[in-house]
Design a protein around this motif. Structure first.
Motif, mmCIF file in Angstrom:
data_model
loop_
_atom_site.group_PDB
_atom_site.id
_atom_site.type_symbol
_atom_site.label_atom_id
_atom_site.label_comp_id
_atom_site.label_asym_id
_atom_site.label_seq_id
_atom_site.Cartn_x
_atom_site.Cartn_y
_atom_site.Cartn_z
ATOM 1 N N THR A 57 0.832 -1.203 0.000
ATOM 2 C CA THR A 57 0.000 0.000 0.000
ATOM 3 C C THR A 57 0.865 1.250 0.000
ATOM 4 N N GLN A 116 2.545 1.908 -3.328
ATOM 5 C CA GLN A 116 1.646 2.499 -4.313
ATOM 6 C C GLN A 116 1.309 3.946 -3.993
ATOM 7 N N TYR A 172 -2.622 -1.801 -6.296
ATOM 8 C CA TYR A 172 -1.755 -2.355 -5.261
ATOM 9 C C TYR A 172 -1.124 -3.681 -5.675
ATOM 10 N N THR A 178 -4.562 -6.874 -3.113
ATOM 11 C CA THR A 178 -5.129 -5.612 -3.597
ATOM 12 C C THR A 178 -6.509 -5.351 -3.017
#
Length: 327
Positions: free
Chosen positions: A91, A94, A167, A152
């Protein structure tokens, strides 16, 4: 065939100039994107590898290494599994490129681009990596069966991003980082250890960071809590001491006895705990000017061209992690 009229030549000239400008713009945008993700023009200074021979590797910067180590320490401190750490790391990769940035979409801030207006905390709190990681985990554990979900999907349940599939592309790198920084993979993370002006500052980049044994101790408290510095949990200069500044032994050395992780729900072994502490020290080596880390018969030394963990001492020496800081 008649020659093109002057207006046609002018139009073609404008098209060519527009095309050239577009190419330059794309090149600049690509460069900025790389800088955003890597955290600067100095290039990666750290590498994490798979525990398997000829496995994958991931190169990243010292700034990213510090933040990844903090995110991991907060997760394991809550007794959360390696899967939770991998979700958090993917996370942050990203959302911010694992950089503690003070800007973002609307009022988004920090490693996870959390928004004060959405109840994630004050701007000052969100820009504290330890706090931000804690808030992410607080929300993650409320997601039923997050460990069994695709990464994700679990990340999206927390983040509510406009790009819910983004993600997934970071999962391979996040899994490598999580395995090393939780201690599952031994001798898997290395950095060149060179101090750089962009890495010598505090995590929010606003002021210079302290270095030396005291700084190592402060950073340990930041990431692992005060238990890491109790008299029975840490030694400085080779002698147990409750004070931050040793009076005997090598004043540059911080020695951490490896104890069983007593975090609620933790099932990690002593060896995993030891490698977590050792990898944490390497990840922080540029920021804290750490010159050498030793554990379990292996030793990492800053400045080596290959930056490998090399044999040093008895393999059975898993009781302590020794951290030598610069003069």
């Amino acid at each position: 065939m008649p020659e093109p009229s002057p207006p046609t030549r002018k139009r073609r000239g404008r098209v060519l100039r527009f095309g050239a400008a577009l190419v330059i713009l794309c090149a600049v945008a690509g460069y900025l994107a790389v800088q955003y993700v890597t955290g600067g023009s100095h290039g990666p200074g750290c590498t994490v590898v798979s525990g398997k021979a000829d496995g994958p590797a991931y190169d990243f910067t010292p700034e990213q290494a510090v933040n990844a180590a903090t995110i991991t320490a907060v997760g394991t401190g809550r007794g959360l599994p390696e899967r939770a750490v991998a979700i958090a790391l993917a996370t942050a990769l990203q959302e911010s490129g694992l950089r503690n940035i003070s800007h973002g979409d609307r009022d988004s801030l920090g490693l996870f681009q959390q928004r004060p207006s959405q109840g994630w905390g004050t701007p000052k709190e969100i820009l504290d990596p330890t706090y931000a990681a804690g808030e992410f985990y607080t929300h993650l554990v409320k997601v039923d069966d997050y460990e069994k979900m695709p990464l994700t999907e679990a990340a999206q349940r927390v983040q509510r991003s406009g790009f819910p599939e983004a993600y997934a592309k970071h999962e391979p790198d996040a899994r490598l980082l999580a395995a090393a920084l939780t201690g599952t993979s031994a001798a898997a993370l290395t950095c060149d250890g060179r101090q750089d002006s962009t890495q010598a500052g505090a995590q929010d980049g606003t002021q210079a960071a302290a270095t030396g044994p005291d700084a190592v101790r402060s950073a340990l408290v930041r990431d692992f809590g005060r238990d890491a510095l109790e008299t029975t949990a840490a030694e400085v200069g080779g002698k147990a001491s409750p004070t931050p500044t040793p009076t005997t032994g090598d004043p540059r050395t911080v020695t951490l006895p490896v104890r069983k992780d007593t975090s609620p729900g933790s099932g990690r072994t002593l060896r995993e705990r030891g490698w977590q502490l050792a990898h944490w020290a390497v990840a922080n080596s540029s920021a804290l000017r750490i010159e050498r880390v030793s554990y379990a018969g292996r030793q990492w030394t800053a400045g080596n061209t290959d930056s490998q963990w090399r044999p040093a001492g008895s393999e059975a020496a898993t009781a302590t992690v020794r951290i030598l800081t610069a003069r």
